[in-house]
Scaffold this motif. Structure first.
Motif, mmCIF file in Angstrom:
data_model
loop_
_atom_site.group_PDB
_atom_site.id
_atom_site.type_symbol
_atom_site.label_atom_id
_atom_site.label_comp_id
_atom_site.label_asym_id
_atom_site.label_seq_id
_atom_site.Cartn_x
_atom_site.Cartn_y
_atom_site.Cartn_z
ATOM 1 N N PHE A 160 88.986 37.298 20.944
ATOM 2 C CA PHE A 160 90.255 36.944 20.307
ATOM 3 C C PHE A 160 90.397 37.376 18.850
ATOM 4 C CE2 PHE A 160 87.472 33.302 19.691
ATOM 5 C CZ PHE A 160 87.671 32.952 18.373
ATOM 6 N N LEU A 161 89.284 37.618 18.130
ATOM 7 C CA LEU A 161 89.425 38.006 16.723
ATOM 8 C C LEU A 161 90.113 39.355 16.534
ATOM 9 C CD1 LEU A 161 86.188 36.747 14.925
ATOM 10 C CD2 LEU A 161 88.481 35.749 14.978
ATOM 11 N N PRO A 162 89.859 40.375 17.376
ATOM 12 C CA PRO A 162 90.636 41.623 17.218
ATOM 13 C C PRO A 162 92.140 41.399 17.373
ATOM 14 C CG PRO A 162 88.689 42.018 18.571
ATOM 15 C CD PRO A 162 88.777 40.536 18.372
ATOM 16 N N LEU A 163 92.521 40.499 18.294
ATOM 17 C CA LEU A 163 93.944 40.188 18.438
ATOM 18 C C LEU A 163 94.464 39.490 17.188
ATOM 19 C CD1 LEU A 163 94.095 38.892 22.128
ATOM 20 C CD2 LEU A 163 94.616 41.179 21.263
ATOM 21 N N ALA A 164 93.635 38.618 16.612
ATOM 22 C CA ALA A 164 94.049 37.922 15.395
ATOM 23 C C ALA A 164 94.251 38.898 14.244
ATOM 24 C CB ALA A 164 93.004 36.871 15.026
ATOM 25 N N LEU A 190 97.109 36.848 12.312
ATOM 26 C CA LEU A 190 96.652 35.459 12.409
ATOM 27 C C LEU A 190 95.266 35.264 11.832
ATOM 28 C CD1 LEU A 190 97.892 34.647 16.038
ATOM 29 C CD2 LEU A 190 98.862 33.806 13.904
ATOM 30 N N ILE A 191 94.576 36.364 11.537
ATOM 31 C CA ILE A 191 93.198 36.261 11.062
ATOM 32 C C ILE A 191 93.116 35.512 9.739
ATOM 33 C CG2 ILE A 191 93.272 38.475 9.853
ATOM 34 C CD1 ILE A 191 90.321 36.985 11.838
ATOM 35 N N VAL A 192 94.123 35.630 8.881
ATOM 36 C CA VAL A 192 94.092 34.944 7.588
ATOM 37 C C VAL A 192 94.139 33.433 7.799
ATOM 38 C CG1 VAL A 192 95.312 34.609 5.407
ATOM 39 C CG2 VAL A 192 95.119 36.902 6.388
ATOM 40 N N GLN A 193 95.005 32.984 8.700
ATOM 41 C CA GLN A 193 95.098 31.554 8.992
ATOM 42 C C GLN A 193 93.790 31.035 9.584
ATOM 43 O OE1 GLN A 193 98.247 30.642 11.715
ATOM 44 N NE2 GLN A 193 97.907 28.419 11.641
ATOM 45 N N ILE A 194 93.189 31.825 10.485
ATOM 46 C CA ILE A 194 91.913 31.412 11.087
ATOM 47 C C ILE A 194 90.811 31.392 10.038
ATOM 48 C CG2 ILE A 194 90.157 32.089 12.760
ATOM 49 C CD1 ILE A 194 92.394 33.144 14.532
ATOM 50 N N ASP A 195 90.794 32.404 9.158
ATOM 51 C CA ASP A 195 89.784 32.452 8.090
ATOM 52 C C ASP A 195 89.851 31.209 7.211
ATOM 53 O OD1 ASP A 195 88.448 34.712 8.736
ATOM 54 O OD2 ASP A 195 89.115 35.910 7.042
ATOM 55 N N ASN A 219 82.243 34.600 7.533
ATOM 56 C CA ASN A 219 82.767 35.969 7.575
ATOM 57 C C ASN A 219 84.212 35.991 7.083
ATOM 58 O OD1 ASN A 219 80.689 37.764 9.147
ATOM 59 N ND2 ASN A 219 80.743 35.799 10.220
ATOM 60 N N ILE A 220 84.534 36.994 6.250
ATOM 61 C CA ILE A 220 85.878 37.158 5.698
ATOM 62 C C ILE A 220 86.460 38.478 6.210
ATOM 63 C CG2 ILE A 220 87.240 37.416 3.598
ATOM 64 C CD1 ILE A 220 86.233 34.648 3.989
ATOM 65 N N ALA A 221 87.667 38.412 6.758
ATOM 66 C CA ALA A 221 88.339 39.617 7.259
ATOM 67 C C ALA A 221 88.851 40.468 6.106
ATOM 68 C CB ALA A 221 89.487 39.233 8.188
ATOM 69 N N ALA A 222 89.043 41.759 6.388
ATOM 70 C CA ALA A 222 89.532 42.677 5.352
ATOM 71 C C ALA A 222 90.919 42.279 4.872
ATOM 72 C CB ALA A 222 89.548 44.103 5.903
ATOM 73 N N ALA A 223 91.776 41.806 5.785
ATOM 74 C CA ALA A 223 93.127 41.404 5.389
ATOM 75 C C ALA A 223 93.094 40.225 4.429
ATOM 76 C CB ALA A 223 93.942 41.049 6.631
ATOM 77 N N HIS A 224 92.158 39.306 4.633
ATOM 78 C CA HIS A 224 92.043 38.149 3.740
ATOM 79 C C HIS A 224 91.473 38.563 2.389
ATOM 80 C CE1 HIS A 224 91.189 33.527 3.670
ATOM 81 N NE2 HIS A 224 92.082 33.906 2.793
ATOM 82 N N LEU A 259 79.985 34.405 1.287
ATOM 83 C CA LEU A 259 81.049 35.130 1.985
ATOM 84 C C LEU A 259 80.501 36.452 2.490
ATOM 85 C CD1 LEU A 259 84.085 34.558 -0.424
ATOM 86 C CD2 LEU A 259 83.358 33.173 1.531
ATOM 87 N N GLU A 260 80.569 36.659 3.813
ATOM 88 C CA GLU A 260 80.062 37.891 4.418
ATOM 89 C C GLU A 260 81.216 38.866 4.619
ATOM 90 O OE1 GLU A 260 77.781 37.331 7.907
ATOM 91 O OE2 GLU A 260 76.266 36.057 6.934
ATOM 92 N N LEU A 261 81.053 40.085 4.074
ATOM 93 C CA LEU A 261 82.089 41.116 4.126
ATOM 94 C C LEU A 261 81.512 42.358 4.777
ATOM 95 C CD1 LEU A 261 83.106 40.734 0.387
ATOM 96 C CD2 LEU A 261 84.073 39.501 2.305
ATOM 97 N N THR A 262 82.269 42.977 5.691
ATOM 98 C CA THR A 262 81.814 44.211 6.321
ATOM 99 C C THR A 262 82.044 45.394 5.389
ATOM 100 O OG1 THR A 262 83.947 44.605 7.365
ATOM 101 C CG2 THR A 262 82.358 43.295 8.607
ATOM 102 N N GLU A 263 81.285 46.458 5.632
ATOM 103 C CA GLU A 263 81.455 47.663 4.806
ATOM 104 C C GLU A 263 82.847 48.265 4.958
ATOM 105 O OE1 GLU A 263 78.056 50.510 4.209
ATOM 106 O OE2 GLU A 263 77.397 49.497 6.030
ATOM 107 N N SER A 264 83.383 48.216 6.177
ATOM 108 C CA SER A 264 84.714 48.788 6.384
ATOM 109 C C SER A 264 85.763 48.035 5.583
ATOM 110 C CB SER A 264 85.067 48.750 7.874
ATOM 111 O OG SER A 264 85.011 47.422 8.361
ATOM 112 N N ALA A 265 85.572 46.709 5.394
ATOM 113 C CA ALA A 265 86.511 45.945 4.575
ATOM 114 C C ALA A 265 86.376 46.310 3.113
ATOM 115 C CB ALA A 265 86.283 44.449 4.771
#
Length: 727
Positions: free
Chosen positions: A525-529, A534-539, A565-570, A596-602
């Protein structure tokens, strides 16, 4: 002053004054032509020629006065002044604000001619109505009426040339004043001549040198700062009603005037009859030009409405129209939907100008690949579509292969992110398609399937794909309610000290208890978020819940932290800092206990604003971890810029340690040494076997995470004694 005082020699003074000032104006215009840029050189040169002709006319006029003739009228004088009208009008039409097309210039000249001819009957009523028929036979009296008419033609042209341009270039205002002074002078002169009251040296003679003097003043101003484009009406305001109606307003007065000046015999004077015929002809030509311009405007609007301005391809509106026509023909129809892969990176890294250039180039390649086998259109952004119809139609799969071949980079174009590929979805019209929207929907479904298959590929829409898309849409709708209805929960996986087995941290992992589908993993579900925002709200929910749970963890060691974990959008949102500080404060958790864990792509997409946001978080005590290190765009420059405290080695490298993979071993060892050089702690992810544990420990990794030490679960599973025993 000399003329007003009626001093001796007024006629000679008036003629000499006009001659001198007109000569001064000719020299001043010639000087302006040399000083001003090339765009204005023609304008000032023609004005200089106009003033030169005025000098010739005034010289002949003064010469006749010196000979004692009180009413000088020579064909040479008339020719000089008439030629000056022509060159003056040509000068106005070469101004920066004048139209560039021949039709536009002809329309403006016709507007002036219509105004001038329409005012001839009005002038006749005002000036000649009370004159005897014998006086009207004098050509000096009657033909003299044409001088103010020609002046009005020029003045109308000037008003049309200035148009709605703001601010108006000051020399154009002064030239308008010059023309107005000449209209007053010529009208007053004709009126005085008609009544027989004109004598050389009359005060009206001062109006002509005033007219020339205003031209001299106009040459003193600098050129305008930028050249406006008179044919570019994109942002131009609509002209006022009076400007549109200007050439037609005097026509009504002309008709009334013709009725008033009919002679007792019921006939109209010959001059008025000729002028009215010329007026009707000018109106007919003017309306013809207007109709021609309207047709061209309609054609241009049609092109703008149905054509993509960047690539020149048909746009979405045109494509939909052609698709509807093809479906009504009830023949075989197929739609190919294309989406460029990785195009967003081109805009982000190189700017939108580079992106537009790339789109134009790729559109040309795709047009050549489609050739006559279909209609390709740009639907918007980096999305294109191809309509295949006709008899016999080309096989859509073959056309998709041709498109993919056309998009493959040639020699010298292999640059990361510069030449994207495409994902293509194919839908063929069938009984399941009630309308063109259903066909486009299926093509879109197949395109997303091509993206999920690895991109640079094509897929044909099938019932299975259609059913999966419906399920996906339902899952997105359910996800929007998941946070509000409390369907999400957290599980924690320990991060341990490899030497002692002590818990040093725990990573918070979100799970979804779906009321119908059961427990769903983040991969479901996270890719859909992320796609839906919706990923910001979930984060935000995860950060608050993780801080609250960590603060309530009774058996937590003193230095143990919780990782989120923090999404790139957040990460790109300016309210991230407020969210983090509010969560730690509400839970009573010290900021240093949160990672806060951040991916390299973010991080690779981060701007200076993102880096500054990370620095502010570090100043607050929040720890920063780079997750999945080695799988993205690893670069030493980013380690210098990002205020990180930890690197997490991706599980793909750790998994190969079981296979005696020397390269994997060297990679883990290199990352460990690199982290040590940057004073960063290291966590080996995905440690599942004893052999992997021994390998990462031997390499020198301090911390480990994986099933070897504990599966994700509730807080009660983070028992330090239990984990130490396992280690």
């Amino acid at each position: 002053m000399w003329l007003a005082a009626a001093l001796p020699g007024a006629a000679q003074v008036g003629g000499l004054g006009s001659l001198l000032v007109s000569g001064w104006a000719a020299v001043a215009c010639a000087g302006a032509a040399r000083r001003h840029p090339a765009t204005l050189r023609r304008f000032w040169t023609l004005l200089a020629a106009t003033m030169g002709l005025a000098v010739l006319g005034q010289a002949c006029w003064a010469l006749r006065r010196l000979t004692g003739d009180e009413l000088p009228y020579l064909p040479l004088v008339a020719a000089a002044f008439t030629a000056g009208i022509v060159t003056g009008t040509a000068a106005l039409l070469s101004a920066l604000t004048a139209p560039r097309s021949r039709v536009g210039r002809a329309r403006i000249v016709l507007d002036g001619v219509i105004v001038g001819l329409a005012l001839v009957p009005v002038g006749w009523v005002l000036l000649f109505r009370d004159l005897a028929p014998a006086d009207l036979a004098d050509p000096v009296r009657t033909l003299g009426l044409l001088y103010p008419v020609l002046d009005l033609v020029q003045l109308t042209v000037l008003v049309a040339v200035i148009g709605m341009t703001r601010p108006v270039w000051r020399p154009m205002t002064l030239i308008a004043g010059s023309l107005a002074a000449r209209v007053v002078a010529d009208t007053a002169y004709v009126a005085l001549v008609a009544r027989g009251d004109y004598v050389a040296g009359h005060l009206v003679d001062a109006c002509w040198p005033v007219s020339y003097l205003l031209i001299v003043v106009a040459t003193r101003y600098p050129p305008p700062p930028a050249r406006p484009d008179p044919d570019d009406t994109t942002d131009a305001p609509l002209p006022p009603w009076w400007q549109v109606a200007l050439p037609y307003l005097p026509v009504g007065g002309a008709i009334v005037a013709v009725v008033l000046v009919r002679q007792p015999t019921g006939q109209t004077p010959h001059l008025l009859f000729v002028c009215m015929m010329a007026l009707l002809a000018a109106l007919a030509v003017r309306q013809g030009l207007a109709a021609t311009q309207n047709l061209r405007l309609v054609a241009r609007l049609r092109r703008l409405a149905y054509t993509d301005q960047l690539t020149g391809l048909p746009n979405r509106l045109m494509f939909t129209r052609r698709l509807r026509q093809a479906l009504r023909a009830e023949g075989p129809v197929a739609v190919l939907m294309l989406d460029l892969d990785g195009f967003k990176q081109v805009n982000d890294r190189f700017g939108h100008a580079a992106g537009d250039s790339l789109l134009t180039s790729l559109a040309a390649r795709m047009r050549d690949a489609v050739a006559g086998d279909g209609v390709i259109a740009r639907l918007g952004g980096d999305e294109f579509a191809v309509l295949v119809d006709g008899s016999p139609p080309v096989v859509p799969e073959r056309l998709a292969e041709r498109l993919l071949d056309a998009l493959r980079p040639s020699d010298g174009e292999e640059h990361a992110g510069v030449h994207p590929s495409a994902s293509i979805g194919i839908a063929q019209y069938g009984p399941q398609h009630a309308s063109h929207t259903d066909l486009l929907r299926d093509a879109d479904i197949a395109m997303y399937a091509a993206k999920e298959a690895g991109k640079s590929a094509y897929r044909v829409c099938t019932p299975q794909l259609r059913e999966a898309a419906v399920s996906r849409a339902e899952l997105i709708a359910d996800l929007r309610r998941a946070v509000d209805e409390g369907q999400l929960h957290l599980e924690f996986q320990p991060i341990v000290d490899l030497a002692t087995g002590a818990v040093r941290s725990a990573e918070a992992l979100v799970r979804w208890r779906h009321p119908r589908l059961g427990l769903l993993s983040p991969a479901r579900f996270l890719p859909l978020a992320e796609e839906t925002g919706l990923i910001v709200q979930i984060d935000r929910w995860v950060i608050h819940e993780a801080c609250r749970a960590a603060a309530a963890w009774r058996d937590r060691p003193a230095e143990a932290t919780v990782a989120v974990n923090i999404a790139a959008a957040h990460l790109r949102r300016p309210d991230l800092i407020a969210t983090v500080t509010a969560a730690t404060a509400a839970a009573g958790l010290a900021p240093r206990m949160l990672t806060l864990e951040l991916t390299e792509s973010a991080l690779i997409d981060g701007s200076e604003a993102v880096l500054e946001r990370l620095r502010q978080l570090r100043e607050l005590g929040i720890r920063i971890s780079i997750d999945d290190f080695g799988t993205g765009y690893s670069s030493l420059s980013y380690l210098h810029r990002i205020p990180a405290t930890e690197l997490k080695i991706d599980r793909s490298f750790v998994a190969r340690l079981d296979l005696d993979d020397d390269r994997a071993y060297a990679t883990v060892e290199m990352v460990t040494r690199l982290a040590g050089a940057f004073d960063l702690s290291v966590v080996a992810e995905g440690v599942e076997t004893e052999r992997q544990h021994a390998a990462v420990a031997a390499i020198g990794c301090v911390h480990g995470q994986g099933y070897r030490y504990g599966r994700p679960g509730g807080l009660m599973q983070l028992n330090p004694a239990r984990i130490r025993k396992i280690a």
